[in-house]
Design a protein around this motif. Structure first.
Motif, PDB file in Angstrom:
ATOM      1  N   PHE A  75      44.945  44.247  31.295  1.00  0.00           N
ATOM      2  CA  PHE A  75      43.768  44.110  32.145  1.00  0.00           C
ATOM      3  C   PHE A  75      42.767  45.196  31.771  1.00  0.00           C
ATOM      4  O   PHE A  75      43.100  46.383  31.758  1.00  0.00           O
ATOM      5  CB  PHE A  75      44.153  44.246  33.622  1.00  0.00           C
ATOM      6  CG  PHE A  75      45.068  43.150  34.090  1.00  0.00           C
ATOM      7  CD1 PHE A  75      44.551  42.014  34.707  1.00  0.00           C
ATOM      8  CD2 PHE A  75      46.439  43.244  33.902  1.00  0.00           C
ATOM      9  CE1 PHE A  75      45.394  40.993  35.119  1.00  0.00           C
ATOM     10  CE2 PHE A  75      47.291  42.220  34.319  1.00  0.00           C
ATOM     11  CZ  PHE A  75      46.758  41.097  34.928  1.00  0.00           C
ATOM     12  N   VAL A  76      41.537  44.781  31.436  1.00  0.00           N
ATOM     13  CA  VAL A  76      40.459  45.685  31.074  1.00  0.00           C
ATOM     14  C   VAL A  76      39.289  45.357  31.993  1.00  0.00           C
ATOM     15  O   VAL A  76      38.884  44.196  32.072  1.00  0.00           O
ATOM     16  CB  VAL A  76      40.038  45.493  29.590  1.00  0.00           C
ATOM     17  CG1 VAL A  76      38.926  46.452  29.218  1.00  0.00           C
ATOM     18  CG2 VAL A  76      41.238  45.640  28.658  1.00  0.00           C
ATOM     19  N   ALA A  77      38.760  46.366  32.683  1.00  0.00           N
ATOM     20  CA  ALA A  77      37.737  46.074  33.690  1.00  0.00           C
ATOM     21  C   ALA A  77      36.561  47.030  33.619  1.00  0.00           C
ATOM     22  O   ALA A  77      36.708  48.197  33.252  1.00  0.00           O
ATOM     23  CB  ALA A  77      38.360  46.135  35.075  1.00  0.00           C
ATOM     24  N   GLN A  78      35.412  46.486  34.000  1.00  0.00           N
ATOM     25  CA  GLN A  78      34.200  47.271  34.171  1.00  0.00           C
ATOM     26  C   GLN A  78      33.353  46.554  35.200  1.00  0.00           C
ATOM     27  O   GLN A  78      33.079  45.351  35.058  1.00  0.00           O
ATOM     28  CB  GLN A  78      33.444  47.399  32.851  1.00  0.00           C
ATOM     29  CG  GLN A  78      32.193  48.237  32.966  1.00  0.00           C
ATOM     30  CD  GLN A  78      31.527  48.461  31.601  1.00  0.00           C
ATOM     31  OE1 GLN A  78      32.023  48.035  30.569  1.00  0.00           O
ATOM     32  NE2 GLN A  78      30.400  49.125  31.627  1.00  0.00           N
ATOM     33  N   GLY A  79      32.948  47.253  36.233  1.00  0.00           N
ATOM     34  CA  GLY A  79      32.138  46.642  37.278  1.00  0.00           C
ATOM     35  C   GLY A  79      32.872  45.474  37.912  1.00  0.00           C
ATOM     36  O   GLY A  79      34.028  45.591  38.308  1.00  0.00           O
TER      37      GLY A  79
END
Length: 138
Positions: A75-79
């Motif tokens: 899982f890679v997240a931004q905003g």
């Protein structure tokens, strides 16, 4: 919502799908969700909208495809965006042909619910596995 909360919502969504409880899945998505599955010549391709569209594609997936996930996704997240990176192996039930699919889901979370899902998948592998043999098409 925080990035961590968005990731947890997406993790909860994947767990709900794995658990097979339609109500748990629908509780995590916006009523106007849009799930885009690219490709042609395989059973799940298309744009699926709303709770009804989501329920339909999940039902079709359970009828048409056997899938396993040999390792947990990343899982890679931004905003408000969460990318889920993984691999699936399985077979298309109608043809009994296997496939390996390296995939990425690009998910937007708004107000604690999944708003959009755009899949980036190996459409060629899935289309090949969906092809009927010429002799069985009649």
């Amino acid at each position: 919502m925080s990035v961590e909360e968005n990731v947890q919502t997406v993790k909860d969504f994947f767990a709900a799908i794995g658990g097979g409880n339609k109500l748990d899945v629908l509780a995590l998505v916006a009523e106007d969700i849009e799930w885009i599955i690219p490709g042609e010549d395989w059973p799940l391709a298309g744009t699926h909208r709303g709770h009804a569209g989501l329920a339909d594609v999940l039902q079709k997936a359970s009828e048409e495809v056997e899938m396993t996930y040999p390792e947990p996704p990343e899982f890679v997240a931004q905003g408000d965006r969460v990318l889920v990176v993984g691999v699936a192996t399985g077979k298309i039930k109608a043809t009994n042909k296997p496939f390996k699919d390296d995939w990425v889901f690009d998910i937007t979370v708004r107000n604690g619910k999944l708003k959009t899902i755009r899949e980036y998948i190996d459409t060629q592998a899935l289309a090949r596995a969906s092809e009927m043999e010429a002799s069985s098409r009649s």
